[in-house]
Design an enzyme around this catalytic site. Sequence first.
Site, mmCIF file in Angstrom:
data_model
loop_
_atom_site.group_PDB
_atom_site.id
_atom_site.type_symbol
_atom_site.label_atom_id
_atom_site.label_comp_id
_atom_site.label_asym_id
_atom_site.label_seq_id
_atom_site.Cartn_x
_atom_site.Cartn_y
_atom_site.Cartn_z
ATOM 1 N N MET A 95 36.812 -17.429 -8.500
ATOM 2 C CA MET A 95 37.693 -17.011 -8.575
ATOM 3 C C MET A 95 38.856 -17.221 -7.608
ATOM 4 O O MET A 95 40.007 -16.720 -7.619
ATOM 5 C CB MET A 95 37.927 -15.760 -8.942
ATOM 6 C CG MET A 95 37.243 -15.099 -10.268
ATOM 7 S SD MET A 95 37.630 -16.007 -11.702
ATOM 8 C CE MET A 95 39.360 -15.297 -11.902
ATOM 9 N N ARG A 96 38.572 -18.220 -6.547
ATOM 10 C CA ARG A 96 39.570 -18.377 -5.511
ATOM 11 C C ARG A 96 40.316 -19.906 -5.497
ATOM 12 O O ARG A 96 39.220 -20.838 -5.855
ATOM 13 C CB ARG A 96 38.936 -18.190 -4.166
ATOM 14 C CG ARG A 96 38.335 -16.963 -3.895
ATOM 15 C CD ARG A 96 39.372 -15.872 -3.720
ATOM 16 N NE ARG A 96 40.617 -15.964 -2.902
ATOM 17 C CZ ARG A 96 41.703 -15.365 -2.982
ATOM 18 N NH1 ARG A 96 41.930 -14.467 -3.725
ATOM 19 N NH2 ARG A 96 42.790 -15.596 -2.034
ATOM 20 N N ILE A 97 41.512 -20.027 -5.651
ATOM 21 C CA ILE A 97 42.249 -21.339 -5.756
ATOM 22 C C ILE A 97 41.720 -21.978 -4.442
ATOM 23 O O ILE A 97 41.729 -21.592 -3.370
ATOM 24 C CB ILE A 97 43.607 -21.295 -6.023
ATOM 25 C CG1 ILE A 97 43.824 -20.652 -7.322
ATOM 26 C CG2 ILE A 97 44.450 -22.498 -5.876
ATOM 27 C CD1 ILE A 97 45.300 -20.105 -7.522
ATOM 28 N N HIS A 114 36.486 -23.918 -17.401
ATOM 29 C CA HIS A 114 37.521 -22.996 -17.594
ATOM 30 C C HIS A 114 37.382 -22.579 -19.086
ATOM 31 O O HIS A 114 37.414 -23.301 -20.114
ATOM 32 C CB HIS A 114 38.807 -23.863 -17.376
ATOM 33 C CG HIS A 114 40.213 -22.997 -17.607
ATOM 34 N ND1 HIS A 114 40.394 -22.079 -16.760
ATOM 35 C CD2 HIS A 114 41.106 -23.093 -18.662
ATOM 36 C CE1 HIS A 114 41.411 -21.514 -16.912
ATOM 37 N NE2 HIS A 114 41.712 -21.960 -18.363
ATOM 38 N N GLU A 148 45.472 -30.062 -8.617
ATOM 39 C CA GLU A 148 46.226 -29.284 -9.751
ATOM 40 C C GLU A 148 45.422 -28.286 -10.447
ATOM 41 O O GLU A 148 44.389 -28.617 -11.182
ATOM 42 C CB GLU A 148 46.535 -30.261 -10.624
ATOM 43 C CG GLU A 148 47.721 -29.740 -11.740
ATOM 44 C CD GLU A 148 48.089 -30.579 -12.879
ATOM 45 O OE1 GLU A 148 48.506 -30.178 -13.784
ATOM 46 O OE2 GLU A 148 47.830 -31.771 -12.602
ATOM 47 N N ASP A 150 43.312 -26.263 -12.620
ATOM 48 C CA ASP A 150 42.940 -26.400 -14.039
ATOM 49 C C ASP A 150 43.418 -27.713 -14.781
ATOM 50 O O ASP A 150 43.621 -27.733 -15.869
ATOM 51 C CB ASP A 150 43.088 -25.278 -15.058
ATOM 52 C CG ASP A 150 42.471 -23.933 -14.503
ATOM 53 O OD1 ASP A 150 41.274 -24.146 -13.824
ATOM 54 O OD2 ASP A 150 42.880 -22.978 -14.806
ATOM 55 N N GLU A 179 29.810 -21.978 -23.350
ATOM 56 C CA GLU A 179 29.890 -22.610 -21.843
ATOM 57 C C GLU A 179 28.391 -22.721 -21.344
ATOM 58 O O GLU A 179 28.340 -23.905 -20.636
ATOM 59 C CB GLU A 179 30.516 -21.480 -20.969
ATOM 60 C CG GLU A 179 31.874 -21.136 -21.191
ATOM 61 C CD GLU A 179 32.506 -20.115 -20.347
ATOM 62 O OE1 GLU A 179 32.121 -20.003 -19.157
ATOM 63 O OE2 GLU A 179 33.536 -19.613 -20.597
HETATM 64 N N1 NHR Z 1 41.158 -24.899 -7.259
HETATM 65 C C1 NHR Z 1 41.702 -25.991 -7.681
HETATM 66 N N2 NHR Z 1 42.423 -26.279 -6.525
HETATM 67 N N3 NHR Z 1 41.780 -26.628 -8.704
HETATM 68 C C2 NHR Z 1 41.297 -25.988 -9.664
HETATM 69 O O1 NHR Z 1 41.387 -26.536 -10.885
HETATM 70 C C3 NHR Z 1 40.755 -24.800 -9.609
HETATM 71 C C4 NHR Z 1 40.551 -24.254 -8.303
HETATM 72 C C5 NHR Z 1 39.716 -23.104 -7.915
HETATM 73 C C6 NHR Z 1 39.224 -22.242 -9.167
HETATM 74 C C7 NHR Z 1 38.683 -22.256 -11.586
HETATM 75 C C8 NHR Z 1 40.055 -21.504 -12.256
HETATM 76 C C9 NHR Z 1 39.707 -21.316 -13.811
HETATM 77 O O2 NHR Z 1 38.704 -21.857 -14.444
HETATM 78 C C10 NHR Z 1 39.378 -23.020 -10.331
HETATM 79 C C11 NHR Z 1 40.022 -23.984 -10.596
HETATM 80 C C12 NHR Z 1 41.173 -18.806 -10.033
HETATM 81 C C13 NHR Z 1 42.431 -18.654 -10.228
HETATM 82 C C14 NHR Z 1 43.391 -17.679 -9.636
HETATM 83 O O3 NHR Z 1 44.509 -17.694 -9.950
HETATM 84 C C15 NHR Z 1 42.896 -19.532 -11.156
HETATM 85 C C16 NHR Z 1 42.141 -20.516 -11.800
HETATM 86 C C17 NHR Z 1 40.774 -20.644 -11.573
HETATM 87 C C18 NHR Z 1 40.231 -19.600 -10.649
HETATM 88 N N4 NHR Z 1 42.786 -17.123 -8.498
HETATM 89 C C19 NHR Z 1 43.670 -15.969 -7.866
HETATM 90 C C20 NHR Z 1 43.805 -16.585 -6.241
HETATM 91 O O4 NHR Z 1 44.660 -16.101 -5.622
HETATM 92 C C21 NHR Z 1 42.754 -14.923 -7.606
HETATM 93 C C22 NHR Z 1 42.359 -14.276 -8.824
HETATM 94 C C23 NHR Z 1 41.534 -13.057 -8.737
HETATM 95 O O5 NHR Z 1 40.529 -12.890 -7.679
HETATM 96 O O6 NHR Z 1 41.220 -12.624 -9.775
HETATM 97 O O7 NHR Z 1 42.985 -17.409 -5.778
HETATM 98 O O8 NHR Z 1 40.100 -20.235 -14.466
HETATM 99 C C1 GAR Z 2 33.166 -17.824 -17.461
HETATM 100 O O1 GAR Z 2 33.741 -17.377 -18.580
HETATM 101 C C2 GAR Z 2 34.168 -18.781 -16.935
HETATM 102 O O2 GAR Z 2 34.767 -19.831 -17.808
HETATM 103 C C3 GAR Z 2 35.357 -17.954 -16.436
HETATM 104 O O3 GAR Z 2 34.762 -16.818 -15.585
HETATM 105 C C4 GAR Z 2 33.555 -16.607 -16.421
HETATM 106 C C5 GAR Z 2 32.489 -16.425 -15.369
HETATM 107 O O4 GAR Z 2 31.419 -15.891 -15.853
HETATM 108 N N1 GAR Z 2 36.083 -18.637 -15.201
HETATM 109 C C6 GAR Z 2 37.113 -18.353 -14.763
HETATM 110 O O5 GAR Z 2 37.772 -17.277 -15.575
HETATM 111 C C7 GAR Z 2 37.451 -19.134 -13.525
HETATM 112 N N2 GAR Z 2 38.949 -18.442 -13.293
HETATM 113 P P1 GAR Z 2 29.970 -15.993 -15.403
HETATM 114 O O6 GAR Z 2 30.219 -15.370 -13.766
HETATM 115 O O7 GAR Z 2 29.174 -14.931 -16.128
HETATM 116 O O8 GAR Z 2 29.265 -17.299 -15.320
#
Ligand code: NHR
Ligand code: GAR
Length: 217
Positions: A95-97, A114, A148, A150, A179
């Site tokens: 969950m960390r960008i 995703h 970028e 996702d 998934e």
């Molecule tokens: N990083 C990059 N640079 N590019 C991607 O495509 C990424 C990534 C990191 C994670 C997973 C993604 C998803 O599948 C992923 C793809 C976290 C956030 C987010 O907003 C968004 C998308 C995804 C993962 N994170 C917040 C942040 O500030 C924290 C949110 C939380 O802790 O709940 O990093 O959805």
């Molecule tokens: C999964 O559904 C995955 O696609 C989603 O979180 C779930 C993780 O489940 N990913 C995101 O939302 C990334 N931002 P899991 O921990 O049981 O694998």
Amino acid sequence: MSAPERPRLAVLISGRGTNLQAFIDACNDGTLPAHISLVLSNNPDAAGLQRAEQAGITARSINHREFDSREAFDEALVQELRAHCVDLVILAGFMRILTPVLIEPFLGRLLNIHPSLLPNYPGLNTHQRALDAGDAEAGATVHFVTEELDGGPPVIQARVPIRPGDTADSLASRVAEQEHVIYPIAARWFVQGRLSLSGQQAMLDGNPIPATGIDHT
Ligand code: NHR
Ligand code: GAR
């Protein structure tokens, strides 16, 4: 002569780790000819860390809150990944960008799943957004990770129907089942040397993958 070593995977998690479990199972039953060398979590309380320990996999949490910047956190991740000579990095509910500090050294060796039919609904809360939009279908997409969010090239996608009365939770569990099917398939293609990233194009067996990924439905 010793058997050739299996490709080394790292799985990055933040939560339950059901996708991690799918990888553990696929490595154990041989459908994924790879070895999970390392599980990393940014969240020390992630239930997935216990799944790793139960499977005898090295698991570490690196708490992002203990770092001054995203870059410093990513640097700590990179050090661990390098120390374990990881061939492929799997984001599984992570969950960390991520910043270029991690993405650049692992570009083309970094996959995410995703929970939407990309390019629809990048970012968070995908299931609620699909319900609010009145969509007939939802799904999940495995993609190469680029800077970028996702937005990296899709590899494989599975669709599920949205049913009357669905909630974000009921839809999430229908999507999660898919998934757990498609993510190990994408990793198998990679470790078999069939899947690669060429610039902004994902390639399978030397052919460009369509813009929404291979349809696994
Ligand atoms: N990083 C990059 N640079 N590019 C991607 O495509 C990424 C990534 C990191 C994670 C997973 C993604 C998803 O599948 C992923 C793809 C976290 C956030 C987010 O907003 C968004 C998308 C995804 C993962 N994170 C917040 C942040 O500030 C924290 C949110 C939380 O802790 O709940 O990093 O959805
Ligand atoms: C999964 O559904 C995955 O696609 C989603 O979180 C779930 C993780 O489940 N990913 C995101 O939302 C990334 N931002 P899991 O921990 O049981 O694998």
